[in-house]
Write a protein that holds these residues in place. Structure first.
Motif, PDB file in Angstrom:
ATOM      1  N   LYS A   1      59.673  13.784  -1.063  1.00 21.55           N
ATOM      2  CA  LYS A   1      58.911  13.039  -0.048  1.00 21.55           C
ATOM      3  C   LYS A   1      57.840  13.961   0.533  1.00 21.55           C
ATOM      4  CE  LYS A   1      59.468  10.306   4.153  1.00 21.55           C
ATOM      5  NZ  LYS A   1      60.432   9.826   5.171  1.00 21.55           N
ATOM      6  N   PHE A   2      56.585  13.482   0.490  1.00 23.32           N
ATOM      7  CA  PHE A   2      55.474  14.267   1.035  1.00 23.32           C
ATOM      8  C   PHE A   2      55.452  14.168   2.547  1.00 23.32           C
ATOM      9  CE2 PHE A   2      54.032  13.677  -3.322  1.00 23.32           C
ATOM     10  CZ  PHE A   2      53.548  14.938  -3.629  1.00 23.32           C
ATOM     11  N   SER A   3      54.897  15.186   3.147  1.00 20.39           N
ATOM     12  CA  SER A   3      54.837  15.224   4.615  1.00 20.39           C
ATOM     13  C   SER A   3      53.841  14.215   5.177  1.00 20.39           C
ATOM     14  CB  SER A   3      54.481  16.637   5.090  1.00 20.39           C
ATOM     15  OG  SER A   3      53.197  17.024   4.572  1.00 20.39           O
TER      16      SER A   3
ATOM     17  N   SER B   1      54.303  10.517  -5.697  1.00 21.68           N
ATOM     18  CA  SER B   1      52.873  10.901  -5.760  1.00 21.68           C
ATOM     19  C   SER B   1      52.204  10.656  -4.418  1.00 21.68           C
ATOM     20  CB  SER B   1      52.151  10.105  -6.850  1.00 21.68           C
ATOM     21  OG  SER B   1      52.697  10.371  -8.115  1.00 21.68           O
ATOM     22  N   VAL B   2      51.094  11.363  -4.241  1.00 15.72           N
ATOM     23  CA  VAL B   2      50.316  11.214  -3.008  1.00 15.72           C
ATOM     24  C   VAL B   2      48.830  11.421  -3.334  1.00 15.72           C
ATOM     25  CG1 VAL B   2      50.391  13.639  -2.310  1.00 15.72           C
ATOM     26  CG2 VAL B   2      50.217  11.851  -0.570  1.00 15.72           C
ATOM     27  N   ARG B   3      47.955  10.755  -2.547  1.00 16.32           N
ATOM     28  CA  ARG B   3      46.506  10.913  -2.708  1.00 16.32           C
ATOM     29  C   ARG B   3      46.027  12.053  -1.805  1.00 16.32           C
ATOM     30  NH1 ARG B   3      43.621   8.549  -6.893  1.00 16.32           N
ATOM     31  NH2 ARG B   3      44.474   6.470  -7.329  1.00 16.32           N
ATOM     32  N   VAL B   4      45.220  12.899  -2.396  1.00 11.88           N
ATOM     33  CA  VAL B   4      44.642  14.007  -1.643  1.00 11.88           C
ATOM     34  C   VAL B   4      43.117  13.858  -1.701  1.00 11.88           C
ATOM     35  CG1 VAL B   4      44.428  16.498  -1.395  1.00 11.88           C
ATOM     36  CG2 VAL B   4      46.590  15.493  -2.197  1.00 11.88           C
ATOM     37  N   TYR B   5      42.497  13.741  -0.504  1.00 12.44           N
ATOM     38  CA  TYR B   5      41.031  13.577  -0.404  1.00 12.44           C
ATOM     39  C   TYR B   5      40.417  14.879   0.093  1.00 12.44           C
ATOM     40  CZ  TYR B   5      41.828   8.550  -0.799  1.00 12.44           C
ATOM     41  OH  TYR B   5      42.182   7.297  -1.240  1.00 12.44           O
TER      42      TYR B   5
END
Length: 677
Positions: A111-113, A198-202
């Motif tokens: 789990k991403f922060s 997964s997570v999006r990083v901008y």
């Protein structure tokens, strides 16, 4: 012991009092070992209960002693339980401590922060720098909780590098906000048990003021009328800045080319007039227009410039202005069609607005004309300075604008004299009578001559051309006064006929002549003057010598001129008493038309005829001088005066050492209405 996908409980050990049963926990059920014991009698019935530590997560079957999980266990929330279980047969009881360890099952994905990561990175970040870090966690343990990071979509440019263990991002190459303003990456976090998320990083690339503003053209130009009102738009310049935000905000200005502040520029690049323009003062402007970004301090600001050319188009707002002189000179003998003057006018406008045409106005158009294009004034009529010495011409200069403007100038044409006039005497013949004893230096006559010319052409000089025998006379060359130069001798020359010449002073002088006839007369002693208050012929007197001159030394004319008839000798007679009679014309006329008639009575004297007081004439060595000539009287209640003229005698007519006194006495005869002196 049953098992399922839920957590599995295991019994690691049991402890208790004597006869306490051993329990084995498997799955969600714990089956007591006492169930396998063979007991008889009522004491063989055992009841099981949980004394503590269940935390509502477990229960025990009271009969079978099976330990059962009452809800799904979550190792990540609680991994260990310590239960106190009691077995009771009705007579005795026994407690046992049941320690339950919940074994891990890979039931959690990493789990991403954050649900989305966003990072702002200045575009001037140095390659290799750490620019971001992400974090994911897994509640599982062991390998199930070990996380590995990776980029799901491996970009071709590899601008960013992700550390698979730490989740730290490094920038691998230079960034350029103007080329790419953001990056979107998909990061995968996977645990050792195969779970992943997964997570999006901008990554937002932040602008740095590293670009100058750029005009959309290197130069601008416009042509406008000079009569634009202040505030009128002339043209618009445009510029852009590849930066962003305040770094791309632009401000326009005029750096040079407008020292009088004739123009201004708005924040939007619109070039406007600020003041009234005047093409005649300045027809062309070459402005340097600047644009600057508005990067906030301490960032540097960049400026660019462009050339702006403005051409002012002419409006006919200037009338012609004369530059020629206002006075011209022309000789009166100038030939017709001769150019005598050139009118020159300049118009500060341009094009047709500056084309000037000339014309003449006024009353002298019959003498002069002007060329419409060249402004040359020519003589078209003959001039005569003596008729008119100057002319005032009004020259009009008009441009060809719409509407046309004009101006006028008065030009004085001064006619210069030409020696075209001959001096002219006031009369051609002068007759003069002079006494032969007139003293040398005595003025006897002044001749007058005039010349219509001017200057030296009109200046007259007199001279005696002929007839001046023995140079007895001289003439003043300026005044024309003729005077006696030498003693005269009537016996030698009784008359003179002098030819007097009047010549002007021109280079080619003109000459006129007059004749002066001079007659030498006997010597006058004095002029007898009487006065009669009557008018007309009644007041005109005639004189006669009535007595006192027995020797004939004197003569008296009817006009009253008393003269010496011969030389006097004081030793023979030192004085004379002369009786002079004055008679008016009425008595003369009456005596000549009818003879006198005898009267019964003696004639009555007329009321108060004129009476003259005695007068004295002194005869000295220089001539006769009247010393006591004042007289007065009353006649018809009017006062009469007379004044004899002072005589001049040549010293040759009398002895220089003598002094002769004359007494003149006047009596009045009533019959002839005469007065005797």
């Amino acid at each position: 012991m049953r098992s399922d996908r839920s957590e599995t409980g295991r019994v690691y050990g049991c402890s208790g009092r004597s006869r306490s049963p051993w329990l084995l926990l498997a799955g969600f059920e714990c089956v007591s070992a006492l169930n396998h014991l063979h007991s008889t009698g009522p004491n063989a019935l055992v009841t099981y209960t949980i004394i503590s530590g269940a935390d509502d997560s477990f229960r025990v079957d009271p009969e079978s002693g099976d330990l059962i999980a009452t809800k799904r266990l979550d190792r990540e929330r609680r991994s260990k339980y310590s239960l106190l279980v009691r077995a009771d047969d009705g007579q005795q009881s026994s407690d046992v401590r049941v320690n339950i360890t919940v074994s891990d099952v890979n039931d959690h994905a990493p789990k991403f922060s954050r649900s989305v990561y966003t990072f702002d990175i200045p575009e001037d970040t140095t390659p290799g720098s750490i620019v971001a870090a992400i974090l994911a966690s897994d509640s599982d343990s062991g390998t199930n909780g070990e996380i590995t990071y990776s980029l799901e979509d491996d970009p071709d440019d590899a601008t960013f590098i992700l550390n698979p263990v730490t989740g730290v991002f490094n920038v691998s190459q230079p960034l350029d906000f103007e080329a790419q303003q953001y990056y979107v990456l998909s990061v995968r976090a996977a645990d050792g048990g195969g779970q992943a998320s997964s997570v999006r990083v901008y990554f937002n690339v932040l602008d740095v003021n590293d670009n100058r503003p750029v005009f959309n053209a290197t130069s601008y130009s416009a042509s406008v009328l000079e009569n634009l009102s202040p505030g009128t738009s002339v043209l618009t310049v445009a510029a852009s800045d590849a930066d962003n935000g305040p770094n791309a905000l632009l401000a326009y200005g005029i750096a040079s080319g407008d020292p009088q502040d004739q123009f201004g520029i708005t924040p939007y690049g619109v070039l406007q007039t600020r003041k009234v323009l005047d093409r005649e003062a300045r027809s062309f402007y070459n402005l340097v227009v600047t644009v600057s970004d508005q990067a906030p301090p301490p960032a540097p600001r960049f400026t660019s410039s462009a050339q702006v050319s403005i051409i002012l188009l002419d409006v006919n707002d200037c009338a012609p202005v004369f530059t020629s002189q206002t006075t011209a000179y022309v000789q009166e003998s100038t030939a017709l069609d001769t150019a005598v003057f050139t009118a020159q006018a300049a118009d500060a406008d341009s094009g047709p607005n500056s084309y000037v045409e000339y014309s003449l106005t006024g009353s002298h158009g019959n003498k002069f004309s002007v060329g419409a294009v060249d402004g040359v004034v020519r003589l078209v009529g003959e001039l005569d300075r003596e008729e008119m010495a100057n002319y005032t011409l009004t020259v009009v200069a008009m441009d060809k604008g719409q509407p046309a403007l004009s101006s006028a100038m008065e030009v004085t044409m001064v006619v210069l004299d030409v020696n075209d006039n001959t001096p002219s005497f006031s009369q051609n013949i002068y007759d003069v009578e002079i006494e032969e004893d007139t003293l040398s230096g005595t003025d006897v006559l002044q001749v007058f001559a005039s010349d219509a010319d001017e200057g030296t052409n009109g200046q007259i000089r007199f001279s005696i051309a002929s007839g001046n025998r023995n140079d007895d006379f001289r003439i003043d060359s300026v005044t024309g006064v003729i005077s006696v130069a030498k003693p005269l001798d009537r016996e030698a020359w009784a008359s003179y006929s002098l030819v007097v010449q009047a010549a002007d002073r021109a280079s080619s002088p003109r000459v006129d002549r007059a004749t002066e006839n001079l007659k030498d007369l006997p010597i006058n002693i004095l002029q007898v003057v009487g006065h009669d208050d009557d008018s007309g012929l009644n007041g005109h007197l005639s004189y006669s010598l009535s007595g006192g001159d027995e020797e004939g030394c004197f003569s008296l004319t009817s006009s009253g001129q008393l003269r010496l008839a011969r030389t006097l000798d004081r030793e023979a007679r030192d004085h004379y008493v002369l009786l002079i009679t004055a008679i008016d014309s009425e008595a003369i006329l009456a005596a000549s038309t009818s003879p006198p008639q005898p009267s019964a009575k003696p004639p009555q004297p007329t009321p108060a005829p004129p009476t003259f007081q005695p007068a004295h004439v002194n005869c000295g060595n220089d001539g006769y001088i009247l010393t006591g000539y004042a007289c007065g009287g009353s006649y018809n209640n009017k006062t009469s005066f007379w004044s004899p003229a002072a005589p001049f005698l040549s010293s040759e007519t009398t002895e220089r050492q003598s002094r002769l006194q004359f007494r003149l006495k006047c009596t009045v005869s009533a019959e002839s209405r005469s007065t005797a002196l």
